[in-house]
Enzyme design. Sequence first.
Site, PDB file in Angstrom:
ATOM      1  N   GLY A  11     -20.775   9.142  43.412  1.00  0.00           N
ATOM      2  CA  GLY A  11     -22.125   8.609  43.585  1.00  0.00           C
ATOM      3  C   GLY A  11     -22.678   7.994  42.319  1.00  0.00           C
ATOM      4  N   GLY A  68     -24.210   8.181  39.348  1.00  0.00           N
ATOM      5  CA  GLY A  68     -24.529   9.254  38.412  1.00  0.00           C
ATOM      6  C   GLY A  68     -25.489   8.850  37.318  1.00  0.00           C
ATOM      7  NE  ARG A  69     -22.926   5.010  33.358  1.00  0.00           N
ATOM      8  CZ  ARG A  69     -21.757   5.618  33.247  1.00  0.00           C
ATOM      9  NH1 ARG A  69     -21.721   6.927  33.123  1.00  0.00           N
ATOM     10  NH2 ARG A  69     -20.628   4.935  33.277  1.00  0.00           N
ATOM     11  N   GLY A 107     -26.765  10.996  32.831  1.00  0.00           N
ATOM     12  CA  GLY A 107     -27.478   9.920  33.512  1.00  0.00           C
ATOM     13  C   GLY A 107     -27.762   8.707  32.652  1.00  0.00           C
ATOM     14  NE  ARG A 162     -20.587   1.767  43.855  1.00  0.00           N
ATOM     15  CZ  ARG A 162     -20.362   1.577  42.562  1.00  0.00           C
ATOM     16  NH1 ARG A 162     -19.125   1.678  42.099  1.00  0.00           N
ATOM     17  NH2 ARG A 162     -21.340   1.298  41.733  1.00  0.00           N
ATOM     18  CG  ASP A 220     -15.237   5.588  42.239  1.00  0.00           C
ATOM     19  OD1 ASP A 220     -14.033   5.863  42.147  1.00  0.00           O
ATOM     20  OD2 ASP A 220     -16.011   5.594  41.266  1.00  0.00           O
ATOM     21  CG  ASN A 221     -14.912   2.070  39.599  1.00  0.00           C
ATOM     22  OD1 ASN A 221     -16.044   2.486  39.802  1.00  0.00           O
ATOM     23  ND2 ASN A 221     -14.150   2.551  38.649  1.00  0.00           N
TER      24      ASN A 221
END
Length: 478
Positions: free
Chosen positions: A84, A86-87, A120, A177, A246-247
């Site tokens: 997810g 994250g930042r 984050g 994604r 995820d990328n």
Amino acid sequence: MTLSFITRWRDELPETYTALSPTPLNNARLIWHNTELANTLSIPSSLFKNGAGVWGGETLLPGMSPLAQVYSGHQFGVWAGQLGDGRGILLGEQLLADGTTMDWHLKGAGLTPYSRMGDGRAVLRSTIRESLASEAMHYLGIPTTRALSIVTSDSPVYRETVESGAMLMRVAPSHLRFGHFEHFYYRREPEKVRQLADFAIRHYWSHLDDEEDKYRLWFTDVVARTASLIAQWQTVGFAHGVMNTDNMSLLGLTLDYGPFGFLDDYEPGFICNHSDHQGRYSFDNQPAVALWNLQRLAQTLSPFVAVDGLNEALDSYQQVLLTHYGQRMRQKLGFMTEQKEDNALLNELFSLMARERSDYTRTFRMLSLTEQHSAASPLRDEFIDRAAFDDWFARYRVRLQQDEVTDSERQQLMQSVNPALVLRNWLAQRAIEAAEKGDMTELHRLHEALRNPFSDRDDDYVSRPPDWGKRLEVSCSS
């Protein structure tokens, strides 16, 4: 002009995010913004004159509804579970005059429920790298997310050393994604996978929405977009470095610039990510990894799409990749037609370049100066084994004579696809080191240069990298 934001993701996919606002940095200040892109998006110049503002997460524009997305994925070939944003926080979806949309995604915006062990935050170093890389890729003509602004601050962020906290405003038509689909598939919620597919088709493949076989047709196009993207990476010598599922962008965009690198010396097995100990994401392995990632995406669709149709789409990947790659490489060599000896000539050149550790970008740019009736080549002096080069070059000139075009026409084509300038890691590092000392001159200068990668230059932007600039180690830390 008032910007218009809509909330499609928030309204239509309620189980894919957590609503929350950015956490501002201490003494945030805007150090760079993308004037050309801002004009394209009709963003008033006044928004860049009032401090960090929306660029630093201090304010929101009317209509924005910020959220952090959840997704999962395979990292280095291993299932990593829930990941997810994250930042990063999706501030909103801008509705443009032509009816298309553009996500505004603020990277480094603070803790989210998906930060795991992270803080984050992003650092100035990584935000500068992503801004430079995404804009470089855009002007090379390669599908990519774009960078709109960079904010730095006095907030300390702890990585290998203490660095300055920063934020990057990234924009893209969508941040969908592969990992979004994996998240719900592995939670055994195929109906939510279907909802994601319906959302994607409805908003980005609307011409397929009424087709009886829409899911297969849609996935086939995702395969084609991915194959085309990877082919373009390979032709410019770009290594992504962290091709986790995820990328991977559903729209076929270059997404999430971390430990990327452009080839200096031609090294097929080039590994740009020093955390990639097995070379999974090496330059020459990118086409195979992309197919593996597509297979993972296909698996998530298998509960409601016929497996035969998914396999048929996957089987098309190699041909699409080779077609796009072959077309572009023939252009890079100046071939106007396709001849049976073309692949052999290209492979022999690559073998020679690999033995000599020839500079990838400079070799093809200098080849663009070839005159087919002249045995002299400025490229010859780049090779130690002159006899081997002379043998190859003689056969190359014979091949050029099969195409009935003038030197000028061919050189013009070659120089339009063989850049003089790519974002070498040492160029980015020089801009970063100056920026970390408070001098943004080189950051702005390099951004401006990257807007014209196919123009001839006589400065060090197009020279061989200095010894210290070769094989700079880059990690995922940002």
